[in-house]
Design an enzyme around this catalytic site. Structure first.
Site, PDB file in Angstrom:
ATOM      1  N   LEU A  97      78.725  25.237  41.541  1.00 57.44           N
ATOM      2  CA  LEU A  97      78.927  24.590  40.249  1.00 57.44           C
ATOM      3  C   LEU A  97      79.779  25.511  39.385  1.00 57.44           C
ATOM      4  O   LEU A  97      79.366  26.630  39.071  1.00 57.44           O
ATOM      5  CB  LEU A  97      77.580  24.332  39.566  1.00 57.44           C
ATOM      6  N   ASP A 204      60.269  25.027  35.241  1.00 54.87           N
ATOM      7  CA  ASP A 204      60.681  26.413  34.969  1.00 54.87           C
ATOM      8  C   ASP A 204      61.955  26.384  34.126  1.00 54.87           C
ATOM      9  O   ASP A 204      62.934  27.059  34.425  1.00 54.87           O
ATOM     10  CB  ASP A 204      60.907  27.155  36.284  1.00 54.87           C
TER      11      ASP A 204
END
Length: 297
Positions: A97, A204
């Site tokens: 990414l 998280d």
């Protein structure tokens, strides 16, 4: 694992020729991370290469749990996550990414995406399979817990107390602060707020697990995705700070208001503070004690 061996192994897993380069990446507290650039025509794409995470002697099913969490998030259709290209016991390969600077428009988009994610029902609190925060495995009940009225005790018995024991055993929290957490656990029903059915959560969601994107749609990474309480994701964004947080939360609450949430933020930050106390010690134990005291009604 040295970089050359890692590159060769990644190329083998993706059935392509030898890598063009292997670049170590900074920023991880638990795993080693690399960008591996592969020749054109690989399954991973022609230009951007792949992202590879490794950990020597990981806990059982560590990377498989992360891959499963990414699949769980992807299946909701509410948020975007990187594609999993390969997973082995000590290694995870994801699509690369390309990072971009955070901006207010992306933060607002993420707020709406998270509201949609949290509107996705989950089968139970937690998951049938393993999940980890850092390298700490999360406790799972013997039988699924689904009743919204049972979330407070689920949170105590399978999140707060197991994590507190780990922090105490590691010397990461002092007696007075540990006692404050125990007192909160005793009074969890007073602090928990309205019943919340199990919702799909990232699990998280600190700001480092948001990958801002050049295409305007941020991705979520490194999940401990499970059935949980939506306020935990939002509280963690606040714990360590997040770019354009006010815009993100404003967009979220425009879709999914949560009356009274501010008073419950310390409760929902506590499990992550206990994880940090167990793994890193230092001031995290004191912060956990302070959060427990603040969460008491």
């Amino acid at each position: 694992m040295n970089a050359a061996a890692l590159g060769t192994r990644t190329a083998r897993l993706l059935a392509t020729r030898s890598p063009l380069s292997v670049q170590p990446l900074a920023g991880g507290d638990i795993c080693d991370a690399y960008r591996v650039t592969l020749p054109g025509g690989s399954p991973a794409g022609t230009d951007t290469g792949v992202f590879v995470k490794t950990l020597d002697a990981p806990p059982p099913g560590f990377f498989a749990a992360e891959a499963d969490g990414l699949a769980l998030l992807r299946a909701t259709g509410a948020v975007r996550v990187p594609e999993v290209l390969a997973v082995e016991e000590d290694l995870l390969v994801l699509e690369w990414l390309e990072p971009a600077a955070p901006d207010a428009a992306q933060a607002e988009r993420l707020g709406r995406d998270l509201a949609a994610l949290h509107a996705t029902p989950a089968d139970r609190y937690g998951t049938a399979g393993p999940r980890y925060l850092g390298t700490i495995p999360l406790s799972r009940p013997a039988e699924p817990v689904r009743d919204p009225a049972d979330w407070p005790m689920f949170h105590v018995e399978h999140r707060l107390l197991p994590l507190l024991r780990r922090a105490v055993d590691a010397g990461g929290i002092g007696h007075a602060d540990a006692r404050a957490v125990e007192l909160l656990c005793d009074r969890i029903g007073e602090a928990a707020g309205p019943p919340q059915p199990p919702a799909t959560v990232h699990g998280d969601l600190w700001s480092g697990n948001i990958q801002w994107s050049s295409d305007g749609r941020p991705r979520l990474i490194d999940p401990a995705a499970q059935g949980g309480h939506p306020e935990t994701d939002l509280a963690l964004l606040e714990l360590f700070g997040c770019p354009h947080l006010d815009r993100l939360l404003g967009a979220y609450t425009s879709v999914r208001p949560i009356p009274g949430r501010a008073a419950r933020v310390p409760l929902h930050q506590l499990q992550h503070l206990l994880v940090h106390a167990a793994l890193f010690g230092g001031a995290y134990g004191r912060s956990a004690g302070a959060a427990a005291r603040a969460a008491l009604p």
